[in-house]
Design a protein around this motif. Structure first.
Motif, short mmCIF file in Angstrom:
data_model
loop_
_atom_site.label_atom_id
_atom_site.label_comp_id
_atom_site.label_asym_id
_atom_site.label_seq_id
_atom_site.Cartn_x
_atom_site.Cartn_y
_atom_site.Cartn_z
N ARG A 70 0.83 -1.21 0.00
CA ARG A 70 0.00 0.00 0.00
C ARG A 70 0.86 1.25 0.00
N ILE A 71 0.35 2.32 -0.60
CA ILE A 71 1.04 3.60 -0.58
C ILE A 71 0.90 4.23 0.79
N VAL A 72 2.04 4.59 1.39
CA VAL A 72 2.01 5.22 2.72
C VAL A 72 2.47 6.68 2.67
N ALA A 73 3.00 7.12 1.52
CA ALA A 73 3.39 8.53 1.37
C ALA A 73 3.48 8.86 -0.11
N ASP A 74 3.13 10.11 -0.46
CA ASP A 74 3.21 10.59 -1.83
C ASP A 74 3.43 12.09 -1.77
N ALA A 75 4.67 12.53 -2.01
CA ALA A 75 5.00 13.95 -1.87
C ALA A 75 6.33 14.22 -2.57
N GLU A 97 15.28 8.57 7.38
CA GLU A 97 14.57 8.48 8.66
C GLU A 97 13.06 8.47 8.43
N VAL A 98 12.60 9.27 7.48
CA VAL A 98 11.17 9.27 7.14
C VAL A 98 10.78 7.91 6.57
N PHE A 99 11.61 7.40 5.68
CA PHE A 99 11.37 6.09 5.07
C PHE A 99 11.29 5.01 6.14
N ARG A 100 12.24 5.02 7.06
CA ARG A 100 12.26 4.01 8.12
C ARG A 100 11.02 4.10 8.99
N ALA A 101 10.63 5.31 9.37
CA ALA A 101 9.48 5.50 10.26
C ALA A 101 8.19 5.05 9.58
N LEU A 102 8.00 5.42 8.31
CA LEU A 102 6.76 5.07 7.62
C LEU A 102 6.65 3.58 7.36
N MET A 119 8.17 1.13 9.02
CA MET A 119 8.00 0.41 10.30
C MET A 119 6.58 0.56 10.81
N GLU A 120 6.01 1.74 10.63
CA GLU A 120 4.62 1.95 11.07
C GLU A 120 3.67 1.07 10.28
N ALA A 121 3.92 0.94 8.98
CA ALA A 121 3.07 0.11 8.12
C ALA A 121 3.19 -1.36 8.49
N ALA A 122 4.39 -1.77 8.94
CA ALA A 122 4.62 -3.16 9.27
C ALA A 122 4.07 -3.54 10.65
#
Length: 243
Positions: free
Chosen positions: A211-216, A232-237, A239-242
């Protein structure tokens, strides 16, 4: 004017496993979209469905208005696709392989020669044009795959890990080529190299768990974390999705 790439509700299931889950986005001419995600996130599966190489379970993908399933030939004429692994015919020379690809695309005579020579020049392959593909390094094989994607000067490019296996100088050359082509094309780059997004992409989508978790824009994504670092943004998003 419609977007060059239109994806709506694209879904792919393998038995009970959902690899891509309702992905939707558009890419317009002049955009370079970085398609990011951890291993197994659904990046390559999405790219294959967009290129018409894999049938979706649900949803649609269109290239310049043509549905890649119902009007596959028209869509593929407008697409340059670099798949994962750069499949080629290893016993062919580099030039022989590109001439073979050009003939398949309907070129002949002087136009075929021009297309092949131009692609060799764009990807800095003239020095190995007469070598069998199987004798080349991974980086050179990747550039052969990129050359075949550029042969017909398509308005849409879908590149799966385009700099995989390239040395730093080769990466710089390929990124420069993408930047030069960007104003006239819609380009999607599937990558796990975050510095590549900073270097060439005007927009980034992060996918996790299909699923898409960010688009910017890369800058807007960086501003989502106090460190200002995309990783860091990539890691946080992800991990949150997982979780």
């Amino acid at each position: 004017m419609p977007a060059s790439i239109e994806i709506e509700g694209l879904t792919k299931r393998f038995g009970s496993f959902t690899a891509v889950d309702g992905v939707s986005f558009q890419v317009r001419r002049g955009e370079v979209l970085g398609f990011l995600g951890p291993n197994g996130a659904g990046k390559s599966t999405t790219m294959r469905m967009l290129a018409g190489f894999m049938i979706p379970t649900a949803g649609t993908a269109r290239i310049m208005g043509y549905d890649v399933q119902t009007h596959s030939v028209a869509a593929r004429r407008l697409l340059g696709f670099l798949p994962e692994g750069s499949p080629t015919y290893p016993e062919m020379t580099v030039e022989g392989f590109l001439r073979f690809c050009a003939r398949i695309r309907g070129y002949a005579g002087a136009e075929l020669d021009d297309r092949v020579n131009h692609a060799l020049g764009l990807t800095t392959l003239r020095g190995v044009a007469l070598q069998p593909v199987e004798t080349l390094s991974k980086g050179f094989k990747r550039r052969v795959g990129l050359a075949q994607a550029l042969l017909h000067d398509p308005p849409v490019l879908v590149l799966d890990e385009p700099t995989d296996g390239l040395d730093p100088n080769q990466k710089h050359e390929v990124r420069g080529l993408i930047q030069r082509m960007a104003p006239d094309k819609a380009i999607v780059i599937s990558t796990h190299i975050l510095e590549e997004v900073d270097a060439v992409c005007s927009r980034a989508i992060i996918i996790a768990g299909g699923r898409i978790v960010a688009d910017a824009t890369p800058k807007a994504l960086q501003e989502q974390h106090p460190s200002g670092k995309l990783e860091e943004v990539f890691r946080a998003l992800t991990m949150e999705a997982a979780a």
